[in-house]
Design an enzyme around this catalytic site. Sequence first.
Site, short mmCIF file in Angstrom:
data_model
loop_
_atom_site.label_atom_id
_atom_site.label_comp_id
_atom_site.label_asym_id
_atom_site.label_seq_id
_atom_site.Cartn_x
_atom_site.Cartn_y
_atom_site.Cartn_z
N TRP A 130 0.65 -0.97 0.06
CA TRP A 130 -0.44 -0.33 -0.59
C TRP A 130 0.80 1.36 -0.17
O TRP A 130 1.32 1.13 1.04
CB TRP A 130 -0.81 -0.20 1.11
CG TRP A 130 -1.49 1.40 1.23
CD1 TRP A 130 -2.56 1.25 0.39
CD2 TRP A 130 -2.13 0.82 2.18
NE1 TRP A 130 -3.37 2.86 0.76
CE2 TRP A 130 -3.33 2.29 2.28
CE3 TRP A 130 -1.44 1.59 3.84
CZ2 TRP A 130 -3.76 3.68 3.17
CZ3 TRP A 130 -1.96 2.64 5.61
CH2 TRP A 130 -2.87 3.75 4.32
N ASP A 211 -0.71 -5.53 9.40
CA ASP A 211 -1.76 -4.61 8.81
C ASP A 211 -2.88 -5.17 8.14
O ASP A 211 -3.40 -5.48 7.31
CB ASP A 211 -1.29 -3.57 7.58
CG ASP A 211 -2.33 -2.42 7.46
OD1 ASP A 211 -3.43 -2.41 8.21
OD2 ASP A 211 -2.22 -1.92 6.40
N LYS A 246 -13.24 0.12 6.02
CA LYS A 246 -13.78 -0.89 4.94
C LYS A 246 -15.63 -1.94 5.62
O LYS A 246 -16.12 -1.96 4.95
CB LYS A 246 -12.86 -1.88 4.25
CG LYS A 246 -11.30 -0.89 4.18
CD LYS A 246 -11.37 -0.17 3.15
CE LYS A 246 -10.65 0.66 2.76
NZ LYS A 246 -9.68 1.53 2.03
#
Length: 398
Positions: A130, A211, A246
């Site tokens: 990311w 993560d 999310k």
Amino acid sequence: MFESLKPVGMDPILGLMAAFRADTRDNKIDLGVGVYQDDRGRTPVMASVKQAESRLMELEITKSYQGIAGDPEFNQRMLELLFGADHSILNSGRIKSIQAPGGSGALRVGAEVIQRARPDAEIWVGVPTWPNHVPLMSSAGLKIKEYPYYDLSSHEINFSGMMDALRQVPAGDIVLLHGCCHNPTGADLSRDQWDQIADLALERGFIPYIDTAYQGLGDGLDEDAYSLRMMAERLPELVVASSCSKNFGLYRERTGSITFIAESAEQVEVVASQAMAVARQTYSMPPAHGALLVSLILGDQELRAAWQTELDEVRHRIQSMRGLLAEGIQNNAAGQDFSHIVRQKGMFSFLGLKPEQLDALREDYGIYIVSSSRVNLAGINSSNIGYLCDSILAVLDK
Ligand SMILES: Cc1ncc(COP(=O)(O)O)c(C=O)c1O
């Protein structure tokens, strides 16, 4: 004093979003920004979140400051969601979690604590990862090292290359890993591969920093937590950053948590006190609203069941778009293989299109994809799938 500053370039994704907004074509498609969209192209507030909000309207009696660690109930519920309510680590005394402003805030607090614990530590990040990982880690003062993760030509994880690199990691260094739904590739490690990484962490003495920003969007809430649950069982130390952006659709509410597992109960108390010092010295206290909603949802059987059903729908919709896209473009003039799209997990996949093909998709067809050719599959729906496939086939034909 400000005359010495140079402007910072716009994040390419934000630039792409701005170009998409300015595009007046009715059939334009945004596959860039990493936000879930339903079949009508909207990012709605989940119904369970709306219900929790109306309950909160009645229940909430103060907007006074909350503690630096945020809402204790939220922290406990998040630990149970991440690790499973029956996990032995939860009663070990060696685990502590504090609320953080989103997954990004959690990642940064974790990085600051690591930097305080080991000022010389390096953090190993996968290539690709990311794009915000590197700035989040390096701005906390951590030095960045890289390990290979994904092979663009085979569309598979380069696991042997990854393990070769991880065998070089010195004891005490940190290895950043994506818990599930790898962003940007969608290629997730198998359970066996996770086990091998845990073996290596024990052998070499490196500390995994996981993560997990998409729990529930890959294979399911429990399935997506395999890595952290297994590592919490086996390793003496672990750091986990989590996000509710999310899976609860709480993007703008900045809701997440940072969890530390240490070798002893005394140690984890010290670590948590350091994390709270980091919080106090930056944003002081995390925002309350999103965390209160998550506590309400996870603490109420009915709301929780409703939320899980909605999350299942999100996951199934993305999976079905993966299937339709792969099927729709697999038979192309260039003979390019897209079967990896269905094997991958979460919101993203790399299409493997060339820059000039991405330019043509944007300019000639109004289809917006970031330059790495990462697509957000949630931007696809039953109305645009046909046009999208035809457009991709047309640029592949050139
Ligand atoms: C891999 C990964 N980690 C962390 C985050 C941070 O999420 P947020 O700060 O929005 O909660 C994201 C968001 O896109 C992500 O993709």
